[in-house]
Write a protein that holds these residues in place. Structure first.
Motif: not given
Length: 209
Positions: A101-112, A184-195
């Motif tokens: 819940r804390i790491a979930q992506p924003a649902t809009s550009s405004t929230q982001d 995460g994307v820059e260093l290992n090619g994938s974003p850091i996920s909640a998992a």
């Protein structure tokens, strides 16, 4: 004892104060949603709220205090929802759900924009108002601690887990990973996920028995 008329007058003054504080916070939130930045001025907030500088400084000494109050409100409301969502879950499941819940992506550009602006401003508040910022984080700290204690009582987390210190480490790992997610994307090619964050946090908690 205050007379009914005096109590009514006091209530009216409290309502006016609360309304103005809310207007300042809504204005700051609107600017954040548009720009994703926290380098706006007090004057911009005042102009957006259609009030006065005098009124602003009656409620806040600095812009930092305004943003701290805004983060306090968001954190209090969010933590109450997260607690409702996780209170009936086993320790590991509750921790996973909280992180998701804390790491979930924003649902809009405004929230982001709001999330990005406040996330990076947290470091500044931790330095400029450490005691007050710690108070703001206290509800989340308590929720994580309660989840750890539940997992220990269930036997799914190790009995020798030092709850107070581990709670701080988990909270800081979670908030820090969110700030550095793009690396995460820059260093290992994938974003850091909640998992990823969950597995990192829970690895040292699991009871091997």
């Amino acid at each position: 004892m205050a007379r009914p008329s005096e109590r009514a007058a006091e209530a009216d003054r409290a309502d006016v104060k609360e309304d103005r504080v809310a207007r300042f916070m809504r204005s700051a939130l609107a600017i954040l949603g548009e720009t994703g930045r926290t380098d706006f001025t007090v004057l911009e907030v005042v102009e957006r709220s259609k009030t006065s500088l005098r009124s602003f400084y009656q409620h806040f000494s600095t812009k930092d205090e305004l943003l701290l109050a805004l983060i306090d409100t968001i954190m209090t409301e969010s933590t109450a929802r997260w607690r409702t969502d996780t209170d009936t879950l086993p320790g590991p499941t509750a921790l996973r759900a909280l992180i998701e819940r804390i790491a979930q992506p924003a649902t809009s550009s405004t929230q982001d924009s709001i999330n990005r602006g406040l996330t990076f401003y947290n470091d500044h508040l931790a330095e400029s108002l450490p005691r007050e910022y710690a108070r703001v984080l206290a509800p989340l700290h308590q929720l994580i601690a309660d989840i750890l204690r539940r997992g220990i009582a269930e036997g799914t987390f190790r009995a020798d887990v030092e709850v107070a210190t581990t709670t701080v480490l988990i909270m800081q790992s979670l908030l820090g990973a969110m700030r550095l997610r793009s690396l995460g994307v820059e260093l290992n090619g994938s974003p850091i996920s909640a998992a990823h964050i969950y597995e990192f946090c829970v690895r040292g908690l699991r009871n091997p028995a």
